[in-house]
Design a protein around this motif. Structure first.
Motif, PDB file in Angstrom:
ATOM      1  N   ALA A  47       0.838  -1.194   0.000  1.00  0.00           N
ATOM      2  CA  ALA A  47       0.000   0.000   0.000  1.00  0.00           C
ATOM      3  C   ALA A  47       0.877   1.250   0.000  1.00  0.00           C
ATOM      4  CB  ALA A  47      -0.916   0.006   1.217  1.00  0.00           C
ATOM      5  N   ARG A  52      -0.081   4.032   1.342  1.00  0.00           N
ATOM      6  CA  ARG A  52      -0.243   4.530   2.717  1.00  0.00           C
ATOM      7  C   ARG A  52      -0.907   3.438   3.547  1.00  0.00           C
ATOM      8  NH1 ARG A  52      -3.181  10.252   2.566  1.00  0.00           N
ATOM      9  NH2 ARG A  52      -2.393  10.295   4.708  1.00  0.00           N
ATOM     10  N   GLN A  53      -0.366   3.200   4.732  1.00  0.00           N
ATOM     11  CA  GLN A  53      -0.924   2.201   5.650  1.00  0.00           C
ATOM     12  C   GLN A  53      -0.791   2.726   7.070  1.00  0.00           C
ATOM     13  OE1 GLN A  53       0.263  -1.873   5.088  1.00  0.00           O
ATOM     14  NE2 GLN A  53       0.150  -2.318   7.276  1.00  0.00           N
ATOM     15  N   GLU A  89     -14.344   6.878   3.267  1.00  0.00           N
ATOM     16  CA  GLU A  89     -13.864   8.167   2.804  1.00  0.00           C
ATOM     17  C   GLU A  89     -12.955   8.809   3.853  1.00  0.00           C
ATOM     18  OE1 GLU A  89     -14.424   9.399  -0.165  1.00  0.00           O
ATOM     19  OE2 GLU A  89     -15.738   7.764  -0.795  1.00  0.00           O
ATOM     20  N   ASN A  90     -12.211   9.814   3.417  1.00  0.00           N
ATOM     21  CA  ASN A  90     -11.366  10.577   4.341  1.00  0.00           C
ATOM     22  C   ASN A  90     -12.227  11.262   5.406  1.00  0.00           C
ATOM     23  OD1 ASN A  90      -9.089  11.830   5.411  1.00  0.00           O
ATOM     24  ND2 ASN A  90      -9.304  13.595   4.066  1.00  0.00           N
ATOM     25  N   PHE A 123      -7.371   8.978   5.622  1.00  0.00           N
ATOM     26  CA  PHE A 123      -7.422   9.106   4.162  1.00  0.00           C
ATOM     27  C   PHE A 123      -8.440   8.100   3.651  1.00  0.00           C
ATOM     28  CE2 PHE A 123      -3.787   6.502   5.444  1.00  0.00           C
ATOM     29  CZ  PHE A 123      -4.127   5.273   4.907  1.00  0.00           C
ATOM     30  N   GLU A 124      -8.773   8.208   2.372  1.00  0.00           N
ATOM     31  CA  GLU A 124      -9.682   7.229   1.770  1.00  0.00           C
ATOM     32  C   GLU A 124      -8.951   5.902   1.614  1.00  0.00           C
ATOM     33  OE1 GLU A 124     -12.232   6.466  -2.365  1.00  0.00           O
ATOM     34  OE2 GLU A 124     -11.095   8.329  -2.066  1.00  0.00           O
ATOM     35  N   GLY A 125      -9.593   4.825   2.051  1.00  0.00           N
ATOM     36  CA  GLY A 125      -8.935   3.528   1.952  1.00  0.00           C
ATOM     37  C   GLY A 125      -9.838   2.398   2.373  1.00  0.00           C
ATOM     38  N   ARG A 126      -9.244   1.207   2.412  1.00  0.00           N
ATOM     39  CA  ARG A 126      -9.980  -0.004   2.786  1.00  0.00           C
ATOM     40  C   ARG A 126      -9.619  -0.399   4.211  1.00  0.00           C
ATOM     41  NH1 ARG A 126      -9.136  -2.774  -1.363  1.00  0.00           N
ATOM     42  NH2 ARG A 126     -11.218  -2.874  -2.262  1.00  0.00           N
ATOM     43  N   SER A 155      -4.424   2.499   1.793  1.00  0.00           N
ATOM     44  CA  SER A 155      -4.898   3.208   0.601  1.00  0.00           C
ATOM     45  C   SER A 155      -5.112   2.212  -0.536  1.00  0.00           C
ATOM     46  CB  SER A 155      -3.897   4.290   0.194  1.00  0.00           C
ATOM     47  OG  SER A 155      -2.637   3.712  -0.104  1.00  0.00           O
ATOM     48  N   ASP A 187      -5.783   3.301  -4.340  1.00  0.00           N
ATOM     49  CA  ASP A 187      -5.313   3.739  -5.651  1.00  0.00           C
ATOM     50  C   ASP A 187      -4.461   5.000  -5.512  1.00  0.00           C
ATOM     51  OD1 ASP A 187      -5.125   3.916  -8.478  1.00  0.00           O
ATOM     52  OD2 ASP A 187      -6.766   5.404  -8.472  1.00  0.00           O
TER      53      ASP A 187
END
Length: 381
Positions: A56, A58-59, A82-83, A174-177, A204, A206
């Motif tokens: 990733a 960002r993690q 979402e963020n 941040f936006e992520g899973r 993150s 993408d």
């Protein structure tokens, strides 16, 4: 008995004669047909292939900043968030009370400061009329400074209480899973700078990174290539690459190399390289292994032939050639990669050579064949 031996001998010599007569007759039946074709000319690039894994960009481990009982978990395990989305809520009532206490303390401190200001002004006026003493002016001035400092302390305590109340809501940075939740509502979570409770992780989506290692020899080769090729410096033009997963046949995930480590690992003699890959659909996940294809040369014109037209002669690779009269000869070749279903021939052939591509088992060096010309087809990468 003698008659039986005589008949047997006659039969044996008759069969031998038949073999001697019929064998050469078959051998001299004429040249056999084969398909020949000129090598296909195509612009190709040589590639190096490495194994690596996705990481990733960002993690973050989501940890509690304050201690309290977990009140809510507002996401499902594995959700894409979402963020600034609120993910966890710690029971805020204790922190709301602390905030109210800090607000009251600030109000009291401001009142004390206002009183100290009044007393200082009065003492100064009396001293100017020679009614009050200088000592009283100094005392009230010190009391006013102390009251001002207490206001500053109360304002800092109010900001701290407000921050702790804000920290009761753990939000997505941040936006992520999301990963799964490590705590359920009702559990006590510990906050602070050390030993804080890990509530979950977020990565993150993408883009995503692909990280691999290259040998020292490859690193030196690429470095010299870029130094010798103007306009190909790492800071000028990122190197395009393709990645394929273990169940994919082509390098369909396109990206660019955006980072090369600043030193080689002295233990393994390798250097870490990273590529960035678009991941709009979110299919690629951190930790998945894959293979990355890095262009090792500039584009060049190459000759391509079918892999089935190549024979092995111990350590050598050879192909069979046939001229217009059907005379067969062998030619050693130097091979490259597979491109578009065909094999690259780096040396040993010219564009005008006629290579036996079908019926190669019928072609023998020094023999003759009947040639039928065909065209090779490029099926795409």
């Amino acid at each position: 008995m003698q008659q039986w031996f005589s008949d047997l001998r006659t039969l044996f010599f008759s069969a031998s004669a038949l073999v001697l007569i019929s064998g050469p007759a078959f051998a001299q039946g004429g040249p056999l047909p084969v398909d020949v074709a000129q090598p296909l000319q195509y612009e190709v690039v040589d590639y190096d292939v490495y194994t690596g894994r996705f990481e990733a960009v960002r993690q973050v481990e989501l940890r509690a900043r304050v201690t309290g009982y977990l009140d809510k978990v507002t996401f499902e395990d594995g959700d894409v968030v979402e963020n600034e989305t609120v993910l966890f809520t710690i029971d805020p009532r204790t922190f709301q009370a602390s905030l109210a206490r800090a607000e009251a303390g600030l109000t009291a401190a401001k009142a004390a400061r206002d009183l100290a200001q009044i007393e200082f002004d009065r003492a100064r006026q009396l001293a100017q009329r020679n009614v009050g003493t200088r000592q009283e002016v100094d005392r009230t001035a010190a009391a006013l400074a102390e009251a001002e400092a207490q206001v500053n302390v109360s304002e800092a305590e109010l900001q701290s209480a407000a921050l702790e109340l804000d920290f009761t809501e753990i939000r997505a940075p941040f936006e992520g899973r999301m990963s799964d939740s490590a705590a359920d509502p009702g559990n006590l979570v510990v906050g602070g700078a050390s030993n804080a409770t890990v509530l979950s992780t977020i990565v993150s989506i993408d883009p995503i990174h692909f990280v691999f290692t290259a040998s020292e020899a490859d690193f030196l080769r690429y470095s010299r290539r870029f130094q010798a090729s103007p306009g190909l410096g790492a800071s000028v033009q990122p190197l395009p690459v393709g990645v394929r997963l273990m169940d994919e046949a082509s390098f369909r995930h396109q990206g660019t190399i955006d980072f090369v480590d600043n030193r080689l690992d002295p233990n393994s003699g390798t250097i870490t390289v990273r590529a960035v890959i678009p991941n709009l659909e979110g299919f690629l996940r951190p930790g998945v292994f894959g293979r990355i294809r890095v262009p090792a040369t500039e584009p060049y014109q190459a000759l391509l032939i079918p892999d089935t037209a190549i024979l092995s002669d111990q350590a050598r690779k050879i192909v069979m050639l046939a001229d217009a009269e059907g005379n067969v000869s062998a030619r050693p070749v130097v091979l490259g990669d597979m491109v578009g279903g065909l094999r690259v021939v780096k040396a040993g052939l010219s564009p005008d050579d006629m290579v036996v591509v079908n019926g190669i088992q019928r072609a023998r060096p020094g023999g003759k064949v009947v040639v039928e010309t065909v065209e090779l087809t490029f099926v795409g990468e």
